[in-house]
Design a protein around this motif. Structure first.
Motif, short mmCIF file in Angstrom:
data_model
loop_
_atom_site.label_atom_id
_atom_site.label_comp_id
_atom_site.label_asym_id
_atom_site.label_seq_id
_atom_site.Cartn_x
_atom_site.Cartn_y
_atom_site.Cartn_z
N THR A 125 0.83 -1.22 0.00
CA THR A 125 0.00 0.00 0.00
C THR A 125 0.86 1.26 0.00
N GLU A 126 2.04 1.20 0.60
CA GLU A 126 2.94 2.35 0.62
C GLU A 126 3.73 2.50 -0.67
N ARG A 127 3.77 1.47 -1.49
CA ARG A 127 4.53 1.53 -2.74
C ARG A 127 3.76 2.23 -3.86
N ASP A 128 2.47 2.38 -3.71
CA ASP A 128 1.66 2.99 -4.76
C ASP A 128 2.04 4.44 -5.04
N ALA A 129 2.25 5.22 -3.99
CA ALA A 129 2.53 6.66 -4.17
C ALA A 129 3.82 6.90 -4.96
N PRO A 130 4.94 6.27 -4.62
CA PRO A 130 6.15 6.49 -5.42
C PRO A 130 5.99 6.03 -6.87
N LEU A 131 5.27 4.93 -7.07
CA LEU A 131 5.07 4.44 -8.44
C LEU A 131 4.21 5.42 -9.25
N LYS A 132 3.19 5.98 -8.61
CA LYS A 132 2.36 6.98 -9.31
C LYS A 132 3.19 8.19 -9.72
N ARG A 133 4.11 8.61 -8.81
CA ARG A 133 4.99 9.73 -9.15
C ARG A 133 5.90 9.37 -10.32
N LEU A 134 6.39 8.14 -10.32
CA LEU A 134 7.27 7.69 -11.42
C LEU A 134 6.50 7.66 -12.74
N TRP A 135 5.31 7.09 -12.75
CA TRP A 135 4.52 6.99 -13.99
C TRP A 135 4.16 8.38 -14.52
N ALA A 136 4.12 9.36 -13.65
CA ALA A 136 3.80 10.73 -14.08
C ALA A 136 4.99 11.41 -14.76
N GLU A 137 6.14 10.75 -14.80
CA GLU A 137 7.36 11.29 -15.42
C GLU A 137 7.73 10.45 -16.64
N PRO A 138 7.15 10.72 -17.82
CA PRO A 138 7.40 9.88 -18.99
C PRO A 138 8.87 9.80 -19.40
N THR A 139 9.63 10.86 -19.18
CA THR A 139 11.04 10.84 -19.55
C THR A 139 11.80 9.84 -18.68
N ARG A 140 11.52 9.83 -17.39
CA ARG A 140 12.18 8.87 -16.50
C ARG A 140 11.75 7.44 -16.82
N CYS A 141 10.49 7.24 -17.13
CA CYS A 141 10.02 5.90 -17.51
C CYS A 141 10.74 5.41 -18.76
N ALA A 142 10.90 6.29 -19.74
CA ALA A 142 11.60 5.91 -20.97
C ALA A 142 13.06 5.54 -20.66
N GLU A 143 13.69 6.32 -19.79
CA GLU A 143 15.07 6.03 -19.43
C GLU A 143 15.19 4.69 -18.69
N LEU A 144 14.26 4.43 -17.80
CA LEU A 144 14.26 3.15 -17.09
C LEU A 144 14.08 1.97 -18.05
N ARG A 145 13.23 2.15 -19.07
CA ARG A 145 13.05 1.09 -20.07
C ARG A 145 14.37 0.84 -20.81
N GLN A 146 15.09 1.90 -21.15
CA GLN A 146 16.37 1.76 -21.83
C GLN A 146 17.39 1.03 -20.95
N VAL A 147 17.43 1.40 -19.69
CA VAL A 147 18.35 0.73 -18.76
C VAL A 147 17.98 -0.75 -18.63
N ALA A 148 16.69 -1.03 -18.53
CA ALA A 148 16.25 -2.43 -18.42
C ALA A 148 16.66 -3.24 -19.64
N GLU A 149 16.58 -2.66 -20.83
CA GLU A 149 17.00 -3.37 -22.05
C GLU A 149 18.49 -3.68 -22.02
N VAL A 150 19.30 -2.72 -21.59
CA VAL A 150 20.75 -2.96 -21.50
C VAL A 150 21.04 -4.05 -20.48
#
Length: 113
Positions: free
Chosen positions: A4-29
């Motif tokens: 229940t406490e993990r939802d808030a940070p994830l919502k903040r992350l999903w609200a940052e499309p640039t960071r999400c794109a970067e995380l996807r790139q890191v995950a691929e590497v």
């Protein structure tokens, strides 16, 4: 952290499309750098995964051993698991091992170590 406490940070992350794109790139590497794929733990009581790497202390803790430093060499019988615990050092250096222990630990056959 409870789910229940993990939802808030994830919502903040999903609200940052640039960071999400970067995380996807890191995950691929990182996915391309995976050396081995581990299998699920063999039992619910022991969280160790097949084909994974653990330190002696990590493995002993997972098997419920209170004092892993007491295990130096040989075979340790684990009554609760009905299993023998054997640690092998495959890569040895002269810096950490004496000449009498620099022998090659290796499998004798595909079923015997």
């Amino acid at each position: 952290m409870p789910l229940t406490e993990r939802d808030a940070p994830l919502k903040r992350l999903w609200a940052e499309p640039t960071r999400c794109a970067e995380l996807r790139q890191v995950a691929e590497v990182l996915r391309d750098r995976i050396h081995r794929v581990t299998m699920d733990p063999l039992s619910d009581r022991v969280p160790l995964r097949v084909h994974a790497r653990y330190s002696r202390n990590q493995a002993c803790a997972a098997l419920g051993m209170a004092n892993p430093g007491s295990l130096r060499e040989g075979v340790k019988w684990l009554q609760d698991e009905q299993a023998d615990l054997i640690f092998v050092t495959l890569i040895k250096s002269e810096e950490h091992y004496s000449p009498t222990t620099m022998y090659a630990d290796r499998a004798i056959t595909d079923r015997l170590f």
